[in-house]
Design an enzyme around this catalytic site. Structure first.
Site: not given
Ligand SMILES: NC(=O)c1ccc[n+]([C@@H]2O[C@H](COP(=O)([O-])OP(=O)(O)OC[C@H]3O[C@@H](n4cnc5c(N)ncnc54)[C@H](OP(=O)(O)O)[C@@H]3O)[C@@H](O)[C@H]2O)c1
Length: 245
Positions: A138, A151
């Site tokens: 991130s 985080y």
């Molecule tokens: N959105 C942002 O602004 C942002 C910015 C920088 C970095 N990121 C990073 O990008 C990545 C993806 O985030 P996103 O924004 O796409 O979030 P998201 O839409 O909430 O997707 C995260 C996914 O991870 C799964 N997950 C969470 N915990 C898990 C576990 N213990 N085992 C297996 N699956 C798990 C969730 O599904 P279930 O709950 O069904 O398991 C969900 O489908 C993350 O690493 C986040 O830190 C996001």
């Protein structure tokens, strides 16, 4: 890095950034998306060609063992591991309680789980002609955000680990190590901090990863991450203050 004919495991591929990566790379690659919620995975894979689902919790050692065995039996192997699933709490170090349990949960998902998955799949990846590990960190991995303090810590640890992993694996393996560093992205994950209104589309992040694969760019600073990165190294205190104001 070739962007076709790979077999790719994406943790957290049932929504957000992970799902957009699956869409961007299918059907030219075989994609296995992993998450804890079966209904979410099934809905995500519906209508996508060459996208398969396995339900697993990446923080659970037994689930990772089962995931590995299922992949070996059904697909033979993978050659790209994308550690994308993440967990975050919005909180404040001065005013909130039980910082420890939030930090513990975040480090378990964001730092220890990618390490455990890498441990498990590394021997398989070493056997492939071309292979990659992608760790999704991130923007807060190098400029910490005060609203996401622990985080930020977990992503900083993942950033450091990813650099060293890349350095070691470059010596005598075919495994390329990428770090995908998104800024604020419009997903459910960031809804609490205004991501739905102010974040960039998750598809932009996925497209930048595809370009990075094509050009072998290992640190993928998506959107504003690139700008903040440059500002940070030009004036660290100024960048920290601006980011947190
Ligand atoms: N959105 C942002 O602004 C942002 C910015 C920088 C970095 N990121 C990073 O990008 C990545 C993806 O985030 P996103 O924004 O796409 O979030 P998201 O839409 O909430 O997707 C995260 C996914 O991870 C799964 N997950 C969470 N915990 C898990 C576990 N213990 N085992 C297996 N699956 C798990 C969730 O599904 P279930 O709950 O069904 O398991 C969900 O489908 C993350 O690493 C986040 O830190 C996001």
């Amino acid at each position: 890095m070739n962007t076709t004919n790979n077999t790719i495991l994406i943790t957290g591929g049932g929504s957000g950034i992970g799902l957009e990566i699956a869409k961007a790379l299918s059907p030219a690659n075989k994609i296995i998306i992993v998450g804890r919620t079966k209904e979410k995975l099934d809905a995500a894979a519906k209508g996508l060609e060459n996208v398969f689902t396995i339900q697993a919790d990446i923080t659970d050692a037994a689930d990772i063992d089962r995931l590995y065995e299922e992949i070996k039996t059904t697909f033979g192997s993978i050659n790209i591991l994308i550690n994308n699933a993440g967990s975050a709490f919005v909180h404040n170090l001065a005013n909130d309680e039980d910082i420890y349990s939030k930090a513990f949960t975040e480090f378990t998902t964001n730092y220890f789980a990618p390490i455990r998955l890498t441990d498990k799949f590394l021997p398989m990846l070493k056997q492939q002609n071309e292979a990659a590990i992608v760790n999704v960190s991130s923007i807060v991995g190098f400029v910490p955000g005060s609203h996401l303090p622990t985080y930020s810590d977990s992503k900083a640890a993942l950033h450091s680990h990813t650099r060293l992993l890349r350095y070691e694996l470059a010596k005598n393996t075919n495994i390329k190590v990428f770090e995908l560093m998104p800024p604020l992205v419009a997903t459910d994950f960031s809804a609490e901090i205004g991501g739905k209104e102010n974040g960039i589309p998750a598809s932009d992040v996925a497209n930048d990863l595809v370009k990075a694969f094509q050009n072998d760019i290992y640190e993928v600073r998506v959107g504003n991450t690139g700008l903040l990165y440059d500002n940070f190294f030009a004036a660290t205190e100024g960048a920290f203050a601006t980011f947190n104001s």
